[in-house]
Design an enzyme around this catalytic site. Structure first.
Site, PDB file in Angstrom:
ATOM      1  N   CYS A 169      33.553  64.029  25.778  1.00  0.00           N
ATOM      2  CA  CYS A 169      32.967  64.842  26.846  1.00  0.00           C
ATOM      3  C   CYS A 169      32.180  66.024  26.269  1.00  0.00           C
ATOM      4  CB  CYS A 169      34.095  65.325  27.757  1.00  0.00           C
ATOM      5  SG  CYS A 169      33.639  66.588  28.937  1.00  0.00           S
ATOM      6  N   CYS A 199      33.169  69.426  27.571  1.00  0.00           N
ATOM      7  CA  CYS A 199      34.485  69.799  27.007  1.00  0.00           C
ATOM      8  C   CYS A 199      34.310  70.392  25.617  1.00  0.00           C
ATOM      9  CB  CYS A 199      35.411  68.585  26.938  1.00  0.00           C
ATOM     10  SG  CYS A 199      35.810  67.839  28.522  1.00  0.00           S
TER      11      CYS A 199
END
Length: 145
Positions: free
Chosen positions: A70, A73
């Protein structure tokens, strides 16, 4: 079952087991008696450690649900690390890899990441999906205190 987080003494390298309720406190190394400062970094957790920390911590807990694939993230990681350092002694920061521990993500209805959750006394105080900065994370923790 023995629970606790293992912290390494910066003075002598000894491994010290610290209970979740004492992660935000200053302690002493069991070997050399040097000061062990409050935890100032995010802790990668499995479900058992997660449950132990969120239920036993005396301070608010910021949980970062994330995954290595991600991009947002990865962009949030330095912010999460900075909040852990800045809020040492006032909060504890946990990281949950949703790929390794999907059961935790499912338990809390995490459908998008990054997903940030603040917990106090084992209960969810707030939850936010998406990338946010240090000031917002700090505000969440200060409100939860």
């Amino acid at each position: 079952m023995t629970t606790g987080i293992i912290l390494e003494c910066k003075s002598c390298g000894a491994k010290n087991r610290v209970s979740a309720k004492n992660l935000a406190d200053e302690g002493r190394c069991g070997r050399c008696k040097a000061t062990l400062p409050p935890i100032a970094q995010p802790i990668d957790v499995d479900p058992a450690t997660f449950d132990h920390v969120v239920n036993e911590s005396k301070v608010p807990v910021l949980v970062d649900f994330w995954a290595a694939w991600c991009g947002p993230c990865r962009a949030a990681a330095p912010h999460v690390k900075a909040v852990a350092a800045e809020m040492a002694g006032k909060a504890v920061v946990l990281k949950v890899d949703t790929e390794q521990h999907p059961e935790l993500a499912n338990r809390y209805g995490v459908r998008g990441i990054p997903n940030f959750m603040v917990m106090k006394d084992g209960r969810i105080v707030s939850q936010q999906v998406g990338l946010v900065g240090v000031p917002e994370m700090r505000r969440w923790l200060e409100r939860a205190a």
